[in-house]
Design an enzyme around this catalytic site. Structure first.
Site, PDB file in Angstrom:
ATOM      1  N   ASP A  58      22.909   2.097 -33.595  1.00  0.00           N
ATOM      2  CA  ASP A  58      24.070   2.174 -32.732  1.00  0.00           C
ATOM      3  C   ASP A  58      23.608   2.779 -31.417  1.00  0.00           C
ATOM      4  OD1 ASP A  58      26.433   2.180 -31.456  1.00  0.00           O
ATOM      5  OD2 ASP A  58      27.521   3.426 -32.895  1.00  0.00           O
TER       6      ASP A  58
HETATM    7  C1  NOJ Z   1      28.704   2.500 -29.658  1.00  0.00           C
HETATM    8  C2  NOJ Z   1      29.744   2.331 -30.724  1.00  0.00           C
HETATM    9  O1  NOJ Z   1      29.650   3.409 -31.642  1.00  0.00           O
HETATM   10  C3  NOJ Z   1      29.623   1.031 -31.509  1.00  0.00           C
HETATM   11  O2  NOJ Z   1      30.742   0.900 -32.336  1.00  0.00           O
HETATM   12  C4  NOJ Z   1      29.488  -0.128 -30.578  1.00  0.00           C
HETATM   13  O3  NOJ Z   1      29.400  -1.315 -31.341  1.00  0.00           O
HETATM   14  C5  NOJ Z   1      28.265   0.081 -29.712  1.00  0.00           C
HETATM   15  N1  NOJ Z   1      28.413   1.289 -28.935  1.00  0.00           N
HETATM   16  C6  NOJ Z   1      28.008  -1.086 -28.783  1.00  0.00           C
HETATM   17  O4  NOJ Z   1      28.957  -1.123 -27.792  1.00  0.00           O
END
Ligand code: NOJ
Length: 741
Positions: free
Chosen positions: A288
């Site tokens: 993530d």
């Molecule tokens: C951070 C978020 O926690 C996640 O849910 C998301 O898919 C990613 N950023 C990409 O934007």
């Protein structure tokens, strides 16, 4: 919905699918000759490039740490892009990858398509309150169709994080507190996105996130530490991730949090032991965002290079945005800190998915401006959005104020009543305010005529400016009925939006108090993304409709429910506590050794200043009609081994109009080798009944229904006595007892 089928989803994690022959959604084992031949000729740098995912910064969803992504694509340093869309723009980037790199390996385009792409549905917590699994699946089908037509291949959804933490802003992105309902929703969304064939240009690759237990941050603060027993993790938190993987999801996103002291991004137990060895997952795992770099702050890695090494060796295949693989992996392979096999395995998994998407056959198959035009924001999509939006709403209170009368003047009060922006909620994909036909105010005006509506802003959601109070009170005085739309600014939920209070913010409740004192019928419409403390509002308002952030068609959908064109049928997928002090509060709690049963008892498990019970329990929601439940009838009062029994009730619509009831079954295992919840959801069925109509709803109960992680951590049922409740929510219902031998 078939109960046997439902029960399969709650199946034990240790009954993992065979690891020998993992399947794609097409039923084939993932293996492509093209990928084998590519791997033979790829240089180490080219392999690493496939393990890199960078943002285009078209949309910003986190910290930006790198520019020049087009040059990275050109030089084969980046094989995957997120946050860019439109058929045109993705084609331009794809042309660089295909025509200007040595091997011409197509890019993979990812995006957060969370509750719709252009047509925005209610936030996911809202959708989950529909308990309508077919509609959930359909929302994903539509989202995939619109997004894939804009050149996208991959969505970062479903978000499978169970949460009992209303302070956490991201509770709005999930399906609530329950692993059984959450698993059905996770599977349905995956099926909806991926369809039957991933190479179909109307489908998207799903990404199961945030693995694992991201929904349980200490004190509800986003990104905070998570710690729980392996038993609790497996029983209550892992099932939705597993259900999505069983449904064919071919990518997983590691969560930001640590678990048992090890950040998920480098957690071998999660990535290898559970995900790959037990569950047989054969897709790829992405971090993530800058999850790799963040392990330095966690105090788990010395520096970014060390963090990258730990991540790849733990089973991470793709690095989103941290650039650690890009900067350090080559050297680490050359020095032997990371094996070539580890890199090859990761690249194979990624390329396999690209092949399954059909990108090697036609890298541009998703970039069609014609399809983009034709499939986006269609009448059919908008009609469905309106229906799902109304289905997601939960009527929390109604002392007869609703449905609203169409005669007489209506005062509509609150900044949120006329906010198009807030209708979309957080993670609104490519949804735009200009595509919203009506705000709530606009839809009410359309319904009863402009001259019959007096609008006053009153106050906004966050500030303590009371200068609009007088105007709002004057409007209410002139009206026969009042609709107050209150709640949270939509930026107050979602990522990085935790709160230490779950009260309605600002001075909105103060204004409600002033309006309620006028003695007019007052309906509160709530727009928010978390369970709120509504203890005061529930006293002041005649009716409360929880509308969540209801999406593109949410204005119309609110009016549909308020005026009774749609009979509300939503049921809470998460408990609403009376106050923050009760948190965490959820329906599958255990009894303790001193359950609170005697009103005045001191040494029982209770609060001195609050009841233990929630304000609105899990499963709860009202209708404009009423349903009567017969006693529970069991086909037998005991069963053994592989057999089972049925538990049935007859539900009758006693009211004046057609309505949809969600009949819920809860089970308690009275004595176990480990203690068991006092009630746990094990089945439900949505039924629609005409006035006076009765229907018998039957649930099948077998050993699987009763199974849990026993003391030795094996999955199975234990002989003994059980209670089964069937009713309209988790706190009521008729009960019967049976035994399993
Ligand atoms: C951070 C978020 O926690 C996640 O849910 C998301 O898919 C990613 N950023 C990409 O934007």
């Amino acid at each position: 919905m078939r109960r046997r089928h439902l029960l399969l989803f709650a199946a034990g994690l240790l009954l993992a699918a065979s690891c020998n022959s993992p399947k794609t959604t097409t039923g084939k084992t993932l293996s492509f000759p093209k990928v084998d031949s590519l791997l033979k000729v790829m240089t180490l740098e080219e392999k690493i490039g496939q393990m890199v995912l960078l943002t285009s910064d078209w949309s910003v969803t986190g910290p930006s740490i790198r520019e020049g992504y087009l040059e990275d694509i050109r030089r084969g340093r980046c094989g995957n892009i997120f946050n860019a869309y439109t058929a045109d723009y993705t084609r331009k980037m794809q042309e660089i990858a295909v025509n200007e790199t040595r091997l011409g390996i197509p890019l993979l385009f990812g995006y957060d398509v969370i509750h719709g792409f252009r047509t925005i549905f209610p936030v996911n917590l809202g959708i989950s309150c529909s308990w309508d699994i077919d509609a959930v699946r359909e929302s994903a089908v539509i989202a995939a169709r619109e997004a894939a037509a804009a050149g996208l291949h991959w969505t970062y959804s479903p978000m499978c994080d169970i949460s009992v933490e209303p302070r956490w802003g991201r509770i709005s992105e999930g399906a609530g507190e329950d692993p059984y309902l959450g698993s059905l929703i996770a599977a349905a969304m995956t099926e909806g996105y991926q369809g039957k064939d991933l190479s179909d240009p109307l489908t998207l690759l799903a990404c199961v996130k945030h693995y694992a237990a991201y929904g349980a941050p200490q004190a509800g603060r986003d990104y905070n530490t998570v710690d729980m027993s392996e038993r609790w993790l497996r029983e209550f938190y892992l099932p939705p991730y597993k259900a999505a993987i069983d449904a064919g999801a071919l990518s997983v996103m590691a969560s930001f949090n640590e678990l048992d002291g090890v950040p998920a991004t480098a957690n071998k137990h999660l990535m290898q032991d559970i995900l790959r060895d037990e569950w047989g997952f054969q897709g790829f795992v992405v971090t993530d965002y800058t999850g790799i770099n963040e392990m330095v702050c966690h105090g788990y890695a010395e520096d970014e290079a060390d963090a990258g090494r730990l991540a790849v060796n733990a089973g991470i295949d793709m690095d989103m945005q941290s650039a650690s693989f890009l900067n350090y992996l080559k050297e680490q392979v050359e020095s032997g800190e990371v094996s070539m096999k580890t890199v090859d395995d990761a690249v194979r998994r990624i390329l396999n998915v690209k092949a399954a998407l059909g990108l090697f056959d036609d890298p541009y198959r998703y970039c069609s401006p014609e399809r983009e035009k034709e499939l986006t924001l269609t009448e059919e999509n908008l009609r469905f959005a309106r229906k799902l939006s109304a289905e997601s709403m939960v009527l929390l209170k109604n002392d007869g104020v609703l449905p609203l009368k169409t005669e007489g003047k209506i005062a509509v009060i609150g900044a949120l009543a006329d906010s198009a922006d807030d209708l979309l909620g957080s993670w609104r994909g490519a949804g735009e305010v200009q595509h919203i036909p009506r705000t709530i105010l606009g839809a009410i005006r359309e319904k009863v005529g402009e001259k019959n509506v007096i609008y006053a802003r009153g106050c906004d959601e966050l500030s303590d400016d009371r200068s609009g109070f007088a105007g709002a009170i004057a409007a209410a005085i002139l009206a026969k009925q009042v609709v107050m739309v209150i709640g949270e600014d939509c930026q107050w939920t979602g990522e990085a939006a935790s709160r230490t209070s779950i009260k309605v913010p600002g001075v909105q409740t103060e204004l409600l108090r002033r309006i309620a004192a006028l003695g007019k019928p007052v309906t509160v419409v709530l727009m928010n993304g978390r369970p709120l403390d509504l203890s005061e509002e529930s006293e002041l308002a005649g009716a409360i409709l929880e509308a969540w952030y209801p999406g593109t068609m949410g204005g119309y959908a609110v009016a549909d429910v308020l005026f009774g064109d749609v009979n509300p049928s939503g049921r809470l997928s998460v408990t609403f506590p009376r106050n923050l002090g009760q948190v965490p509060l959820y329906h599958y709690a255990k009894n303790t050794g001193r359950p609170y049963v005697h009103p005045e008892a001191k040494y029982e498990s209770r609060y001195l200043d609050s009841p233990n019970t929630p304000l609105y329990p899990f499963g709860y929601g009202l209708s404009y009609t009423s349903f009567d439940y017969s006693p529970v009838a069991l086909s037998a009062d005991s069963f053994t081994g592989d057999s089972g029994i049925t538990a049935a009730v007859t539900v009758t619509n006693k009211g004046p109009r057609e309505g949809t009831e969600t009949v819920q079954m809860y089970i308690r295992d009275l004595v176990g080798s480990v203690t068991r919840p006092v009630r746990q959801l094990k089945g439900f069925e949505r039924i629609t009944l005409a006035p006076g109509e009765a229907r018998t709803v039957e649930f099948y109960i077998d050993a699987e229904t009763l199974s849990f992680y026993r003391q030795d951590m094996t999955w199975g049922a234990e002989p003994g006595g059980f209670n089964v409740w069937i009713g309209p929510d988790s706190s009521t219902g008729n009960v019967a007892g049976f035994s399993y031998r």
